[in-house]
Design a protein around this motif. Structure first.
Motif, PDB file in Angstrom:
ATOM      1  N   SER A  58       0.855  -0.696  -0.059  1.00  0.00           N
ATOM      2  CA  SER A  58      -0.502   0.266  -0.081  1.00  0.00           C
ATOM      3  C   SER A  58       1.353   1.340   0.134  1.00  0.00           C
ATOM      4  CB  SER A  58      -1.245  -0.101   1.063  1.00  0.00           C
ATOM      5  OG  SER A  58      -0.322  -0.190   2.529  1.00  0.00           O
ATOM      6  N   ALA A  59       0.547   2.553  -1.015  1.00  0.00           N
ATOM      7  CA  ALA A  59       1.118   4.026  -0.461  1.00  0.00           C
ATOM      8  C   ALA A  59      -0.042   4.349  -0.818  1.00  0.00           C
ATOM      9  CB  ALA A  59       2.219   3.479  -1.785  1.00  0.00           C
ATOM     10  N   PHE A  60      -0.007   5.401   0.237  1.00  0.00           N
ATOM     11  CA  PHE A  60      -0.605   6.764   0.584  1.00  0.00           C
ATOM     12  C   PHE A  60      -0.122   7.998  -0.201  1.00  0.00           C
ATOM     13  CE2 PHE A  60      -2.550   3.326   2.889  1.00  0.00           C
ATOM     14  CZ  PHE A  60      -4.114   3.313   2.036  1.00  0.00           C
ATOM     15  N   LEU A  61      -0.592   8.986  -0.848  1.00  0.00           N
ATOM     16  CA  LEU A  61      -0.291  10.718  -0.756  1.00  0.00           C
ATOM     17  C   LEU A  61      -0.339  11.169  -0.042  1.00  0.00           C
ATOM     18  CD1 LEU A  61       1.918  12.672  -2.852  1.00  0.00           C
ATOM     19  CD2 LEU A  61      -0.092  12.203  -4.042  1.00  0.00           C
ATOM     20  N   GLN A  62       0.518  11.979   0.680  1.00  0.00           N
ATOM     21  CA  GLN A  62      -0.175  12.816   2.274  1.00  0.00           C
ATOM     22  C   GLN A  62      -0.576  14.610   2.026  1.00  0.00           C
ATOM     23  OE1 GLN A  62      -0.832  11.518   6.237  1.00  0.00           O
ATOM     24  NE2 GLN A  62       0.101  13.787   6.912  1.00  0.00           N
ATOM     25  N   LEU A  63      -1.215  15.187   1.976  1.00  0.00           N
ATOM     26  CA  LEU A  63      -1.245  16.269   0.344  1.00  0.00           C
ATOM     27  C   LEU A  63      -2.100  17.388   1.871  1.00  0.00           C
ATOM     28  CD1 LEU A  63      -1.904  15.966  -3.270  1.00  0.00           C
ATOM     29  CD2 LEU A  63      -0.023  16.064  -1.424  1.00  0.00           C
ATOM     30  N   LYS A  64      -1.528  18.512   1.961  1.00  0.00           N
ATOM     31  CA  LYS A  64      -1.846  19.620   3.435  1.00  0.00           C
ATOM     32  C   LYS A  64      -2.008  20.522   2.544  1.00  0.00           C
ATOM     33  CE  LYS A  64      -0.693  16.627   7.350  1.00  0.00           C
ATOM     34  NZ  LYS A  64      -0.524  16.569   8.953  1.00  0.00           N
ATOM     35  N   PHE A  65      -3.383  21.034   2.745  1.00  0.00           N
ATOM     36  CA  PHE A  65      -4.061  22.489   3.298  1.00  0.00           C
ATOM     37  C   PHE A  65      -2.746  23.685   4.079  1.00  0.00           C
ATOM     38  CE2 PHE A  65      -6.466  25.817   4.343  1.00  0.00           C
ATOM     39  CZ  PHE A  65      -6.688  26.490   3.787  1.00  0.00           C
ATOM     40  N   ASN A  66      -2.752  24.250   3.326  1.00  0.00           N
ATOM     41  CA  ASN A  66      -1.370  25.399   4.220  1.00  0.00           C
ATOM     42  C   ASN A  66      -2.613  26.132   4.445  1.00  0.00           C
ATOM     43  OD1 ASN A  66       0.120  27.200   5.273  1.00  0.00           O
ATOM     44  ND2 ASN A  66       1.017  27.537   3.546  1.00  0.00           N
ATOM     45  N   ALA A  67      -3.375  26.707   5.303  1.00  0.00           N
ATOM     46  CA  ALA A  67      -4.463  27.965   6.167  1.00  0.00           C
ATOM     47  C   ALA A  67      -3.459  29.510   5.830  1.00  0.00           C
ATOM     48  CB  ALA A  67      -4.599  27.497   7.270  1.00  0.00           C
ATOM     49  N   LYS A  68      -1.842  29.407   5.564  1.00  0.00           N
ATOM     50  CA  LYS A  68      -1.799  30.927   5.532  1.00  0.00           C
ATOM     51  C   LYS A  68      -0.924  30.935   4.249  1.00  0.00           C
ATOM     52  CE  LYS A  68       0.053  29.947  10.460  1.00  0.00           C
ATOM     53  NZ  LYS A  68       1.530  29.448  11.032  1.00  0.00           N
ATOM     54  N   SER A  69      -1.101  30.378   3.249  1.00  0.00           N
ATOM     55  CA  SER A  69      -0.787  30.278   2.273  1.00  0.00           C
ATOM     56  C   SER A  69      -1.552  31.828   1.645  1.00  0.00           C
ATOM     57  CB  SER A  69      -1.642  29.272   0.754  1.00  0.00           C
ATOM     58  OG  SER A  69      -1.706  30.303  -0.673  1.00  0.00           O
ATOM     59  N   VAL A  70      -0.464  32.928   1.280  1.00  0.00           N
ATOM     60  CA  VAL A  70      -0.480  33.695   0.326  1.00  0.00           C
ATOM     61  C   VAL A  70      -1.246  33.973  -0.660  1.00  0.00           C
ATOM     62  CG1 VAL A  70       1.489  34.370   1.063  1.00  0.00           C
ATOM     63  CG2 VAL A  70       1.111  33.484  -1.092  1.00  0.00           C
ATOM     64  N   ILE A  71      -1.587  32.481  -1.320  1.00  0.00           N
ATOM     65  CA  ILE A  71      -2.624  33.127  -2.818  1.00  0.00           C
ATOM     66  C   ILE A  71      -3.969  32.596  -2.241  1.00  0.00           C
ATOM     67  CG2 ILE A  71      -3.431  31.130  -4.690  1.00  0.00           C
ATOM     68  CD1 ILE A  71      -0.416  32.125  -4.323  1.00  0.00           C
ATOM     69  N   GLY A  72      -4.755  32.574  -1.012  1.00  0.00           N
ATOM     70  CA  GLY A  72      -5.565  32.303  -0.672  1.00  0.00           C
ATOM     71  C   GLY A  72      -5.853  32.097   0.826  1.00  0.00           C
ATOM     72  N   LYS A  73      -7.706  31.630   1.213  1.00  0.00           N
ATOM     73  CA  LYS A  73      -7.537  31.112   2.698  1.00  0.00           C
ATOM     74  C   LYS A  73      -8.293  29.809   2.656  1.00  0.00           C
ATOM     75  CE  LYS A  73      -5.737  34.145   4.546  1.00  0.00           C
ATOM     76  NZ  LYS A  73      -3.416  33.786   4.874  1.00  0.00           N
ATOM     77  N   GLU A  74      -8.971  29.568   1.533  1.00  0.00           N
ATOM     78  CA  GLU A  74     -10.185  28.025   1.471  1.00  0.00           C
ATOM     79  C   GLU A  74      -9.500  27.691  -0.202  1.00  0.00           C
ATOM     80  OE1 GLU A  74     -13.133  29.345   3.098  1.00  0.00           O
ATOM     81  OE2 GLU A  74     -14.267  30.319   0.581  1.00  0.00           O
ATOM     82  N   SER A  75      -9.653  26.475  -0.447  1.00  0.00           N
ATOM     83  CA  SER A  75      -9.831  25.946  -1.348  1.00  0.00           C
ATOM     84  C   SER A  75     -11.850  26.201  -2.275  1.00  0.00           C
ATOM     85  CB  SER A  75      -9.479  24.565  -1.677  1.00  0.00           C
ATOM     86  OG  SER A  75      -7.426  24.297  -1.231  1.00  0.00           O
ATOM     87  N   TYR A  76     -11.360  25.946  -3.603  1.00  0.00           N
ATOM     88  CA  TYR A  76     -13.372  26.269  -4.117  1.00  0.00           C
ATOM     89  C   TYR A  76     -13.271  25.555  -5.605  1.00  0.00           C
ATOM     90  CZ  TYR A  76     -11.087  30.024  -6.245  1.00  0.00           C
ATOM     91  OH  TYR A  76      -9.780  30.642  -7.312  1.00  0.00           O
ATOM     92  N   GLY A  77     -14.114  26.004  -5.849  1.00  0.00           N
ATOM     93  CA  GLY A  77     -14.375  25.666  -7.322  1.00  0.00           C
ATOM     94  C   GLY A  77     -14.842  23.632  -7.800  1.00  0.00           C
ATOM     95  N   GLU A  78     -14.683  23.759  -8.850  1.00  0.00           N
ATOM     96  CA  GLU A  78     -14.470  21.977  -8.781  1.00  0.00           C
ATOM     97  C   GLU A  78     -13.033  21.843  -8.985  1.00  0.00           C
ATOM     98  OE1 GLU A  78     -16.979  20.750 -12.770  1.00  0.00           O
ATOM     99  OE2 GLU A  78     -17.895  22.690 -12.862  1.00  0.00           O
ATOM    100  N   ASN A  79     -13.336  21.706  -7.673  1.00  0.00           N
ATOM    101  CA  ASN A  79     -11.295  21.141  -7.631  1.00  0.00           C
ATOM    102  C   ASN A  79     -11.251  19.476  -7.485  1.00  0.00           C
ATOM    103  OD1 ASN A  79     -12.221  20.924  -5.034  1.00  0.00           O
ATOM    104  ND2 ASN A  79     -11.594  22.711  -4.076  1.00  0.00           N
ATOM    105  N   GLY A  80     -11.824  18.719  -7.587  1.00  0.00           N
ATOM    106  CA  GLY A  80     -11.386  16.953  -7.969  1.00  0.00           C
ATOM    107  C   GLY A  80      -9.542  17.708  -8.713  1.00  0.00           C
ATOM    108  N   PHE A  81      -9.229  16.451  -8.593  1.00  0.00           N
ATOM    109  CA  PHE A  81      -7.804  16.862  -9.421  1.00  0.00           C
ATOM    110  C   PHE A  81      -7.578  14.795  -9.728  1.00  0.00           C
ATOM    111  CE2 PHE A  81      -6.457  16.827  -4.974  1.00  0.00           C
ATOM    112  CZ  PHE A  81      -4.952  15.702  -4.320  1.00  0.00           C
ATOM    113  N   VAL A  82      -6.335  14.807 -10.632  1.00  0.00           N
ATOM    114  CA  VAL A  82      -6.156  14.021 -11.398  1.00  0.00           C
ATOM    115  C   VAL A  82      -4.575  13.423 -10.765  1.00  0.00           C
ATOM    116  CG1 VAL A  82      -5.535  14.790 -13.442  1.00  0.00           C
ATOM    117  CG2 VAL A  82      -6.270  12.104 -12.849  1.00  0.00           C
ATOM    118  N   ILE A  83      -3.829  12.634 -10.445  1.00  0.00           N
ATOM    119  CA  ILE A  83      -2.777  12.452 -10.719  1.00  0.00           C
ATOM    120  C   ILE A  83      -2.651  11.137 -11.830  1.00  0.00           C
ATOM    121  CG2 ILE A  83      -0.875  10.881  -8.798  1.00  0.00           C
ATOM    122  CD1 ILE A  83      -2.717  11.843  -6.474  1.00  0.00           C
ATOM    123  N   GLN A  84      -0.962  11.221 -12.167  1.00  0.00           N
ATOM    124  CA  GLN A  84      -0.273  10.754 -13.619  1.00  0.00           C
ATOM    125  C   GLN A  84       1.029  10.652 -13.095  1.00  0.00           C
ATOM    126  OE1 GLN A  84      -1.994  13.943 -15.886  1.00  0.00           O
ATOM    127  NE2 GLN A  84      -3.705  12.115 -16.624  1.00  0.00           N
TER     128      GLN A  84
END
Length: 170
Positions: A58-84
Motif C-alpha cells: 500500500s502507498a498513500f500520498l499525503q497532501l496538506k492544506f496550508n491555511a497560511k497560503s498567500v494565494i488564499g484562505k480556502e480551496s474552492y470550485g470544481e477542484n477534484g484533481f487527477v494524479i498521473q
C-alpha cells in the motif's frame, strides 16, 4: 538529492510558461478564466526513495492544506484533481509549463472535490507507486492537475519547502 530529503516539487503555470516555481512554500492547483484565456497551474512531485522492483502492499500520498497560503484562505470550485505518473525526466529547478514532463494516464487516480479548509489527506496511490517500482527507469514522480481545468477552481497545498515540516507532502 533534493534539499528537503528525497522530495522534489514545483508548480508550473500556463500564463508564465518559462518561469520556474520550485522555491515556493505553497503549491496550488488552479484554473481561472482571464480574458479570453484560461490560466492553469499544475504541480509536479517526485519521491525519489521509491525502490525498484518490489511488491507494494500500500502507498498513500499525503497532501496538506496550508491555511497560511498567500494565494488564499480556502480551496474552492470544481477542484477534484487527477494524479498521473510522469514518464520523462524533469529537473526541479528548471521545470516549467513549456518544458513540462510527459505523463501517462495508466492507473491515474481521480480525487473527489476537495472540501474547504480540509486536507485531501491520504490518497491511495498504490497502483501508481507499483508502476513506478516496476518501471523505475521511466518513472519520475507524479503530475497533479485539476480534473476540470475550464472552471474557476483552487486547491491550496503546502510544498516540500514549507517552513512547517508537518505540512509537507509525504
Amino acid at each position: 538529492e533534493a534539499k528537503n530529503g528525497n522530495i522534489e516539487d514545483a508548480l508550473i503555470c500556463k500564463f508564465l510558461p518559462y518561469q520556474n516555481f520550485s522555491e515556493e512554500e505553497n503549491i496550488h492547483l488552479y484554473s481561472s478564466k482571464q480574458g479570453d484565456s484560461i490560466n492553469v497551474n499544475r504541480v509536479v512531485l517526485n519521491f525519489k526513495e521509491i525502490p525498484a522492483n518490489i511488491k507494494i502492499d500500500s502507498a498513500f500520498l499525503q497532501l496538506k492544506f496550508n491555511a497560511k497560503s498567500v494565494i488564499g484562505k480556502e480551496s474552492y470550485g470544481e477542484n477534484g484533481f487527477v494524479i498521473q505518473r510522469i514518464i520523462s525526466p524533469w529537473d526541479e529547478t528548471e521545470v516549467n509549463w513549456a518544458n513540462a514532463p510527459v505523463t501517462t494516464d495508466d492507473n491515474q487516480i481521480f480525487t473527489d472535490k476537495t472540501k474547504l479548509n480540509k486536507d485531501p489527506n491520504r490518497i491511495n496511490v498504490t497502483r501508481l507507486v507499483q508502476d513506478i517500482s516496476d518501471d523505475k527507469d521511466n518513472s519520475y514522480g507524479f503530475l497533479l492537475k485539476l480534473i476540470n481545468e475550464n472552471s474557476s477552481s483552487l486547491v491550496l497545498l503546502a510544498s516540500s519547502n514549507n517552513s512547517d515540516v508537518s505540512l509537507r507532502p509525504k
